[in-house]
Design a protein around this motif. Structure first.
Motif, PDB file in Angstrom:
ATOM      1  N   SER A 118      42.572  32.018  37.915  1.00 47.87           N
ATOM      2  CA  SER A 118      42.744  32.347  39.331  1.00 47.87           C
ATOM      3  C   SER A 118      43.886  33.343  39.408  1.00 47.87           C
ATOM      4  O   SER A 118      44.606  33.541  38.414  1.00 47.87           O
ATOM      5  CB  SER A 118      43.046  31.117  40.206  1.00 47.87           C
ATOM      6  OG  SER A 118      44.334  30.619  39.941  1.00 47.87           O
ATOM      7  N   ASN A 119      44.066  33.930  40.552  1.00 49.20           N
ATOM      8  CA  ASN A 119      45.150  34.899  40.752  1.00 49.20           C
ATOM      9  C   ASN A 119      45.160  35.995  39.687  1.00 49.20           C
ATOM     10  O   ASN A 119      46.176  36.309  39.113  1.00 49.20           O
ATOM     11  CB  ASN A 119      46.514  34.192  40.789  1.00 49.20           C
ATOM     12  CG  ASN A 119      46.601  33.224  41.927  1.00 49.20           C
ATOM     13  OD1 ASN A 119      46.151  33.513  43.031  1.00 49.20           O
ATOM     14  ND2 ASN A 119      47.143  32.057  41.679  1.00 49.20           N
ATOM     15  N   GLN A 120      44.000  36.548  39.385  1.00 47.56           N
ATOM     16  CA  GLN A 120      43.831  37.660  38.446  1.00 47.56           C
ATOM     17  C   GLN A 120      44.251  37.318  37.013  1.00 47.56           C
ATOM     18  O   GLN A 120      44.732  38.169  36.276  1.00 47.56           O
ATOM     19  CB  GLN A 120      44.581  38.924  38.902  1.00 47.56           C
ATOM     20  CG  GLN A 120      44.169  39.463  40.256  1.00 47.56           C
ATOM     21  CD  GLN A 120      44.921  38.804  41.391  1.00 47.56           C
ATOM     22  OE1 GLN A 120      46.108  38.542  41.296  1.00 47.56           O
ATOM     23  NE2 GLN A 120      44.222  38.518  42.457  1.00 47.56           N
ATOM     24  N   VAL A 121      44.076  36.070  36.596  1.00 44.72           N
ATOM     25  CA  VAL A 121      44.444  35.661  35.248  1.00 44.72           C
ATOM     26  C   VAL A 121      43.183  35.465  34.400  1.00 44.72           C
ATOM     27  O   VAL A 121      42.309  34.665  34.746  1.00 44.72           O
ATOM     28  CB  VAL A 121      45.275  34.356  35.247  1.00 44.72           C
ATOM     29  CG1 VAL A 121      45.556  33.899  33.816  1.00 44.72           C
ATOM     30  CG2 VAL A 121      46.574  34.558  36.008  1.00 44.72           C
ATOM     31  N   TYR A 122      43.114  36.216  33.321  1.00 44.85           N
ATOM     32  CA  TYR A 122      42.048  36.108  32.329  1.00 44.85           C
ATOM     33  C   TYR A 122      42.635  35.341  31.150  1.00 44.85           C
ATOM     34  O   TYR A 122      43.662  35.730  30.603  1.00 44.85           O
ATOM     35  CB  TYR A 122      41.622  37.524  31.911  1.00 44.85           C
ATOM     36  CG  TYR A 122      40.665  37.600  30.746  1.00 44.85           C
ATOM     37  CD1 TYR A 122      39.329  37.276  30.908  1.00 44.85           C
ATOM     38  CD2 TYR A 122      41.104  38.029  29.498  1.00 44.85           C
ATOM     39  CE1 TYR A 122      38.439  37.367  29.846  1.00 44.85           C
ATOM     40  CE2 TYR A 122      40.218  38.122  28.432  1.00 44.85           C
ATOM     41  CZ  TYR A 122      38.890  37.784  28.616  1.00 44.85           C
ATOM     42  OH  TYR A 122      38.022  37.882  27.573  1.00 44.85           O
ATOM     43  N   ARG A 123      42.013  34.217  30.766  1.00 48.94           N
ATOM     44  CA  ARG A 123      42.561  33.360  29.709  1.00 48.94           C
ATOM     45  C   ARG A 123      41.586  33.286  28.530  1.00 48.94           C
ATOM     46  O   ARG A 123      40.387  33.126  28.715  1.00 48.94           O
ATOM     47  CB  ARG A 123      42.813  31.961  30.230  1.00 48.94           C
ATOM     48  CG  ARG A 123      43.275  30.974  29.142  1.00 48.94           C
ATOM     49  CD  ARG A 123      43.577  29.607  29.690  1.00 48.94           C
ATOM     50  NE  ARG A 123      44.803  29.675  30.479  1.00 48.94           N
ATOM     51  CZ  ARG A 123      45.176  28.776  31.363  1.00 48.94           C
ATOM     52  NH1 ARG A 123      44.426  27.720  31.600  1.00 48.94           N
ATOM     53  NH2 ARG A 123      46.306  28.930  32.033  1.00 48.94           N
ATOM     54  N   VAL A 124      42.160  33.370  27.332  1.00 47.55           N
ATOM     55  CA  VAL A 124      41.388  33.164  26.105  1.00 47.55           C
ATOM     56  C   VAL A 124      42.135  32.117  25.269  1.00 47.55           C
ATOM     57  O   VAL A 124      43.335  32.253  25.037  1.00 47.55           O
ATOM     58  CB  VAL A 124      41.215  34.463  25.298  1.00 47.55           C
ATOM     59  CG1 VAL A 124      40.379  34.210  24.051  1.00 47.55           C
ATOM     60  CG2 VAL A 124      40.586  35.564  26.143  1.00 47.55           C
ATOM     61  N   THR A 125      41.411  31.083  24.843  1.00 44.50           N
ATOM     62  CA  THR A 125      41.988  30.003  24.045  1.00 44.50           C
ATOM     63  C   THR A 125      41.232  29.907  22.731  1.00 44.50           C
ATOM     64  O   THR A 125      40.001  29.865  22.723  1.00 44.50           O
ATOM     65  CB  THR A 125      41.875  28.657  24.795  1.00 44.50           C
ATOM     66  OG1 THR A 125      42.505  28.779  26.066  1.00 44.50           O
ATOM     67  CG2 THR A 125      42.509  27.529  24.009  1.00 44.50           C
ATOM     68  N   ALA A 126      41.966  29.879  21.625  1.00 43.17           N
ATOM     69  CA  ALA A 126      41.344  29.729  20.306  1.00 43.17           C
ATOM     70  C   ALA A 126      42.102  28.679  19.513  1.00 43.17           C
ATOM     71  O   ALA A 126      43.323  28.615  19.561  1.00 43.17           O
ATOM     72  CB  ALA A 126      41.348  31.055  19.559  1.00 43.17           C
ATOM     73  N   THR A 127      41.364  27.876  18.773  1.00 46.17           N
ATOM     74  CA  THR A 127      41.962  26.840  17.943  1.00 46.17           C
ATOM     75  C   THR A 127      41.685  27.147  16.471  1.00 46.17           C
ATOM     76  O   THR A 127      40.535  27.372  16.088  1.00 46.17           O
ATOM     77  CB  THR A 127      41.404  25.452  18.315  1.00 46.17           C
ATOM     78  OG1 THR A 127      41.719  25.211  19.694  1.00 46.17           O
ATOM     79  CG2 THR A 127      42.005  24.364  17.459  1.00 46.17           C
TER      80      THR A 127
END
Length: 160
Positions: A101-110
């Motif tokens: 939200s609020n223009q946040v692009y998230r990438v999560t890697a394990t």
């Protein structure tokens, strides 16, 4: 005719900023957090170009955005906008992408046990599973990832 004359001085002075923030969590075989780092990164020049290219292709209904690959490495050289790759990449994984939200692009890697072991100090977000465009790079204090540890890297890119 200049851009300013066509769109007005206000349009020229209002820019877009892209900033990123990395969060890295090291867990042991028992699931307990062993170490943690968080810090801001440099958004690389070629990454900005990649994003601009994506926006253009999306507007033409031909979206090919693939910046979802997270790499880790061992080179402590400070990040710079001119970076095109990690200094010494040790592992790369396809991340899970989300819009926060609020223009946040998230990438999560394990990075699971046995993968990317060593003294990890650099993190990168790239456009391909090998090579590709480096959108963002971060260096932080060392995390010693042992063979039985799991490392989760989270990058938040805020477009503002």
């Amino acid at each position: 005719m200049s851009f300013e004359k066509v769109f007005g001085k206000e349009a020229v002075s209002q820019g877009m900023t892209l900033k990123g923030r990395w969060k890295v969590i090291l867990t042991g075989p028992d699931g307990q957090v062993k170490d943690y780092r968080e810090g801001d990164n440099v958004v690389c020049t070629n990454g900005k170009e990649f994003l601009a290219s994506f926006l253009a292709s999306a507007a033409a209904a031909a979206s090919t955005f693939t910046c979802k690959y997270v790499a880790i490495g061992t080179d402590a050289t400070a990040e710079a906008a001119a970076n095109t790759a990690l200094g010494t990449e040790t592992a790369r994984h396809t991340g899970t992408v989300s819009y926060v939200s609020n223009q946040v692009y998230r990438v999560t890697a394990t990075f699971a046990t046995g993968v990317g072991t060593g003294t990890i100090v650099e993190y990168g977000l790239l456009s391909s599973s090998s090579g590709g465009t480096l959108l963002s790079r971060d260096t932080e204090a060392a995390i010693a990832k042992g063979a039985n540890d799991t490392l989760t890297a989270v990058v938040n890119l805020t477009i503002s």
